[in-house]
Design a protein around this motif. Structure first.
Motif, PDB file in Angstrom:
ATOM      1  N   SER A 296      -5.361   7.847  -0.384  1.00 61.12           N
ATOM      2  CA  SER A 296      -4.022   7.264  -0.512  1.00 61.12           C
ATOM      3  C   SER A 296      -2.933   8.325  -0.657  1.00 61.12           C
ATOM      4  O   SER A 296      -1.799   8.115  -0.225  1.00 61.12           O
ATOM      5  CB  SER A 296      -3.977   6.300  -1.707  1.00 61.12           C
ATOM      6  OG  SER A 296      -4.754   5.145  -1.457  1.00 61.12           O
TER       7      SER A 296
ATOM      8  N   TRP B 282      -4.328  -1.684  -4.440  1.00 60.88           N
ATOM      9  CA  TRP B 282      -5.531  -0.876  -4.210  1.00 60.88           C
ATOM     10  C   TRP B 282      -5.133   0.565  -3.935  1.00 60.88           C
ATOM     11  O   TRP B 282      -4.159   0.834  -3.234  1.00 60.88           O
ATOM     12  CB  TRP B 282      -6.279  -1.459  -3.012  1.00 60.88           C
ATOM     13  CG  TRP B 282      -7.383  -0.621  -2.456  1.00 60.88           C
ATOM     14  CD1 TRP B 282      -8.667  -0.578  -2.886  1.00 60.88           C
ATOM     15  CD2 TRP B 282      -7.306   0.275  -1.330  1.00 60.88           C
ATOM     16  NE1 TRP B 282      -9.400   0.296  -2.103  1.00 60.88           N
ATOM     17  CE2 TRP B 282      -8.589   0.825  -1.139  1.00 60.88           C
ATOM     18  CE3 TRP B 282      -6.276   0.650  -0.471  1.00 60.88           C
ATOM     19  CZ2 TRP B 282      -8.868   1.749  -0.131  1.00 60.88           C
ATOM     20  CZ3 TRP B 282      -6.548   1.571   0.533  1.00 60.88           C
ATOM     21  CH2 TRP B 282      -7.837   2.099   0.693  1.00 60.88           C
ATOM     22  N   LEU B 283      -5.863   1.508  -4.519  1.00 62.84           N
ATOM     23  CA  LEU B 283      -5.661   2.931  -4.257  1.00 62.84           C
ATOM     24  C   LEU B 283      -6.977   3.503  -3.757  1.00 62.84           C
ATOM     25  O   LEU B 283      -7.992   3.471  -4.476  1.00 62.84           O
ATOM     26  CB  LEU B 283      -5.208   3.669  -5.522  1.00 62.84           C
ATOM     27  CG  LEU B 283      -3.850   3.262  -6.112  1.00 62.84           C
ATOM     28  CD1 LEU B 283      -3.606   4.022  -7.410  1.00 62.84           C
ATOM     29  CD2 LEU B 283      -2.717   3.515  -5.120  1.00 62.84           C
ATOM     30  N   GLY B 284      -6.966   4.019  -2.525  1.00 62.40           N
ATOM     31  CA  GLY B 284      -8.177   4.571  -1.932  1.00 62.40           C
ATOM     32  C   GLY B 284      -8.266   6.070  -2.104  1.00 62.40           C
ATOM     33  O   GLY B 284      -7.335   6.737  -2.574  1.00 62.40           O
ATOM     34  N   GLN B 285      -9.379   6.615  -1.680  1.00 58.10           N
ATOM     35  CA  GLN B 285      -9.630   8.049  -1.822  1.00 58.10           C
ATOM     36  C   GLN B 285      -8.584   8.891  -1.098  1.00 58.10           C
ATOM     37  O   GLN B 285      -8.254   9.985  -1.543  1.00 58.10           O
ATOM     38  CB  GLN B 285     -11.024   8.372  -1.300  1.00 58.10           C
ATOM     39  CG  GLN B 285     -11.450   9.810  -1.539  1.00 58.10           C
ATOM     40  CD  GLN B 285     -12.898  10.040  -1.148  1.00 58.10           C
ATOM     41  OE1 GLN B 285     -13.583   9.130  -0.675  1.00 58.10           O
ATOM     42  NE2 GLN B 285     -13.376  11.255  -1.359  1.00 58.10           N
TER      43      GLN B 285
ATOM     44  N   ASP C 262     -11.840  11.823 -12.115  1.00 50.88           N
ATOM     45  CA  ASP C 262     -10.709  12.390 -11.375  1.00 50.88           C
ATOM     46  C   ASP C 262      -9.823  13.257 -12.264  1.00 50.88           C
ATOM     47  O   ASP C 262      -9.174  14.192 -11.782  1.00 50.88           O
ATOM     48  CB  ASP C 262      -9.858  11.271 -10.758  1.00 50.88           C
ATOM     49  CG  ASP C 262     -10.453  10.735  -9.457  1.00 50.88           C
ATOM     50  OD1 ASP C 262     -11.651  10.975  -9.211  1.00 50.88           O
ATOM     51  OD2 ASP C 262      -9.718  10.076  -8.703  1.00 50.88           O
TER      52      ASP C 262
ATOM     53  N   VAL D  66      -9.150   1.243  -8.168  1.00 50.15           N
ATOM     54  CA  VAL D  66      -8.857   2.660  -7.962  1.00 50.15           C
ATOM     55  C   VAL D  66     -10.168   3.333  -7.577  1.00 50.15           C
ATOM     56  O   VAL D  66     -11.084   3.454  -8.392  1.00 50.15           O
ATOM     57  CB  VAL D  66      -8.270   3.328  -9.222  1.00 50.15           C
ATOM     58  CG1 VAL D  66      -7.920   4.780  -8.928  1.00 50.15           C
ATOM     59  CG2 VAL D  66      -7.051   2.572  -9.729  1.00 50.15           C
ATOM     60  N   GLU D  67     -10.258   3.764  -6.338  1.00 53.42           N
ATOM     61  CA  GLU D  67     -11.496   4.376  -5.866  1.00 53.42           C
ATOM     62  C   GLU D  67     -11.662   5.782  -6.444  1.00 53.42           C
ATOM     63  O   GLU D  67     -10.677   6.497  -6.654  1.00 53.42           O
ATOM     64  CB  GLU D  67     -11.505   4.463  -4.340  1.00 53.42           C
ATOM     65  CG  GLU D  67     -11.670   3.133  -3.638  1.00 53.42           C
ATOM     66  CD  GLU D  67     -11.842   3.312  -2.138  1.00 53.42           C
ATOM     67  OE1 GLU D  67     -11.699   4.454  -1.648  1.00 53.42           O
ATOM     68  OE2 GLU D  67     -12.130   2.305  -1.466  1.00 53.42           O
TER      69      GLU D  67
ATOM     70  N   ALA E 213      -9.278   9.146  -5.801  1.00 56.65           N
ATOM     71  CA  ALA E 213      -7.892   8.795  -5.470  1.00 56.65           C
ATOM     72  C   ALA E 213      -6.910   9.846  -5.987  1.00 56.65           C
ATOM     73  O   ALA E 213      -5.902  10.142  -5.335  1.00 56.65           O
ATOM     74  CB  ALA E 213      -7.547   7.421  -6.034  1.00 56.65           C
TER      75      ALA E 213
ATOM     76  N   GLU F 234       0.844  -1.185   0.000  1.00 57.38           N
ATOM     77  CA  GLU F 234       0.000   0.000   0.000  1.00 57.38           C
ATOM     78  C   GLU F 234       0.878   1.234   0.000  1.00 57.38           C
ATOM     79  O   GLU F 234       2.097   1.152   0.242  1.00 57.38           O
ATOM     80  CB  GLU F 234      -0.933   0.006   1.205  1.00 57.38           C
ATOM     81  CG  GLU F 234      -0.218  -0.008   2.533  1.00 57.38           C
ATOM     82  CD  GLU F 234      -1.157  -0.100   3.722  1.00 57.38           C
ATOM     83  OE1 GLU F 234      -0.693   0.143   4.856  1.00 57.38           O
ATOM     84  OE2 GLU F 234      -2.343  -0.405   3.523  1.00 57.38           O
TER      85      GLU F 234
END
Length: 416
Positions: A71, A66-69, A119, A91-92, A95, A45
């Motif tokens: 990150s 995983w890439l969160g909001q 985004d 990818v949220e 992000a 991460e």
């Protein structure tokens, strides 16, 4: 004592700027930019504890999936973000939305199938975007619309089968594009891409490898070699048909228009009707071969051969009638403005109501009269009027024909 205090003060100032996770190596470049080097660290991460002043963040060749909001919430000033050769599959949304200073974004060699394209709307300064070697199967037409400074776009080695026309519009700075090694279905939906590549100044790297996988007759050929005769934009003509001979349709007033189209692939015919009270859209025929009417749309009878008939035409049906021809290459349309007059001489009514109207409206329209597609609809007018026969029967009942008889008559007249 003085120099020692100065050194301690400088260390105190620089300390927060050089905050660095243990897995990373952080340094200040000659140009004053802060580099956080976190590549090849087996990270799963994005690490925490990065300095808010980091402008270059390298996270390549890790195991991030995983890439969160949030990150990258710690690095709002980042300008170059390298995330290639990870295992990113999710990818949220959000992000990347806050990284408004981003100029270089590398997401290549991951497992991205779905991406939050919205985004990119905030990344107007983005210059390089690498999304090659992922699992992208499609792109929204406006995915890159906000990227006015984008110079290099890498989309090669994905699963793209088609691209919407206009995908690369509004990219005034684009100079390099890579789209090779995608399984393109070279239907006429991508014919625009051939024309675009012929006229653009953008360098399309390895353009010869941008090959068709389907249809079978084009498999292995370059997208730029799609034959022109396979894909022809629609043409359309609108023709007025008078009442069928020796047939009284309801009150003798049946508007019948015929839409003739051509193109490759064969265009679909659609109708749009705008009256003073409503707007109607009919996508395809609603009258079956046996004469039955689909969806109970008995007011507007649309046949497979491109004919529309409106029995018992009345003042409420006045308006603009538009026929559209639609295929994978484009859309063409032609319109006619239809009015209903009460006198025996429609020219008198037309000129009295609209002195600027087209002369066609003041003529008698015979079967097969063609509407000029350049007429733009508003100035091309048919004035329908009550036949003399019906008027001479004042006080008497006007013969009527049931809907089934009308459909049968139209079917016989228009089937060929």
């Amino acid at each position: 004592m003085g120099p020692l205090l100065c050194c301690l003060g400088l260390a105190a100032l620089l300390g927060p700027c050089l905050a660095c996770p243990s897995a990373c190596s952080c340094s200040i470049k000659k140009n004053g930019r802060l580099l956080a080097e976190c590549a090849y660290k087996d990270l799963q991460e994005v690490p925490e504890g990065l300095s808010s002043n980091v402008t270059i963040l390298t996270l390549s060749a890790n195991r991030i999936g995983w890439l969160g909001q949030g990150s990258f919430a710690e690095v709002p000033e980042v300008q170059s973000l390298w995330l290639g050769y990870n295992q990113i599959g999710v990818v949220e949304p959000g992000a990347f939305a806050l990284l408004v200073h981003l100029k270089n974004l590398d997401l290549s060699h991951n497992k991205i199938a779905d991406f939050p394209w919205q985004d990119l709307r905030n990344l107007s300064g983005l210059q390089i975007l690498k999304m090659n070697n992922n699992r992208l199967a499609g792109l929204p037409r406006d995915a890159f619309r906000a990227l006015k400074d984008l110079r290099s776009l890498w989309l090669n080695d994905n699963e793209l089968t088609t691209l919407a026309e206009g995908t690369f519009d509004n990219l005034p700075s684009l100079s390099q594009l890579q789209i090779f090694n995608n399984p393109f279905n070279c239907s006429c939906k991508v014919f625009w891409l051939k024309k675009w590549t012929e006229n653009t100044s953008v360098s399309i790297t390895k353009g010869g490898s941008t090959l068709c996988v389907a249809p079978g007759r084009l498999k292995g050929r370059a997208v730029t070699d799609i034959p022109d005769h396979h894909c022809i934009a629609p043409s359309v003509q609108l023709t007025y048909l008078s009442n069928l001979d020796n047939t009284v349709m309801y009150d003798g007033l049946t508007l019948t228009l015929h839409c003739s189209v051509a193109g490759s692939p064969p265009p679909e015919i659609r109708w749009k009707i705008q009256t003073s009270s409503r707007r109607i859209e009919i996508n395809g025929p609603n009258v079956a071969r046996d004469g039955s009417v689909k969806q109970s749309q008995e007011r507007f009878l649309v046949f497979k051969n491109g004919t529309m008939a409106i029995p018992n035409f009345s003042k409420e049906n006045e308006g603009i009638y538009t026929c559209l021809a639609v295929n994978d290459v484009g859309t063409r349309d032609v319109s006619v403005n239809v009015a209903l007059a009460g006198s025996e001489n429609p020219a008198e009514d037309l000129l009295r109501d609209d002195p600027q109207a087209s002369h066609l409206g003041g003529q008698s329209c015979y079967k097969g009269d063609e509407m000029d597609p350049s007429g733009a609809g508003e100035k091309l007018v048919i004035v329908y009027h009550m036949p003399r026969e019906s008027k001479s029967r004042a006080g008497g009942a006007v013969p009527r024909v049931c809907l089934g008889t009308l459909l049968l008559a139209l079917g016989i007249a228009l089937c060929c």
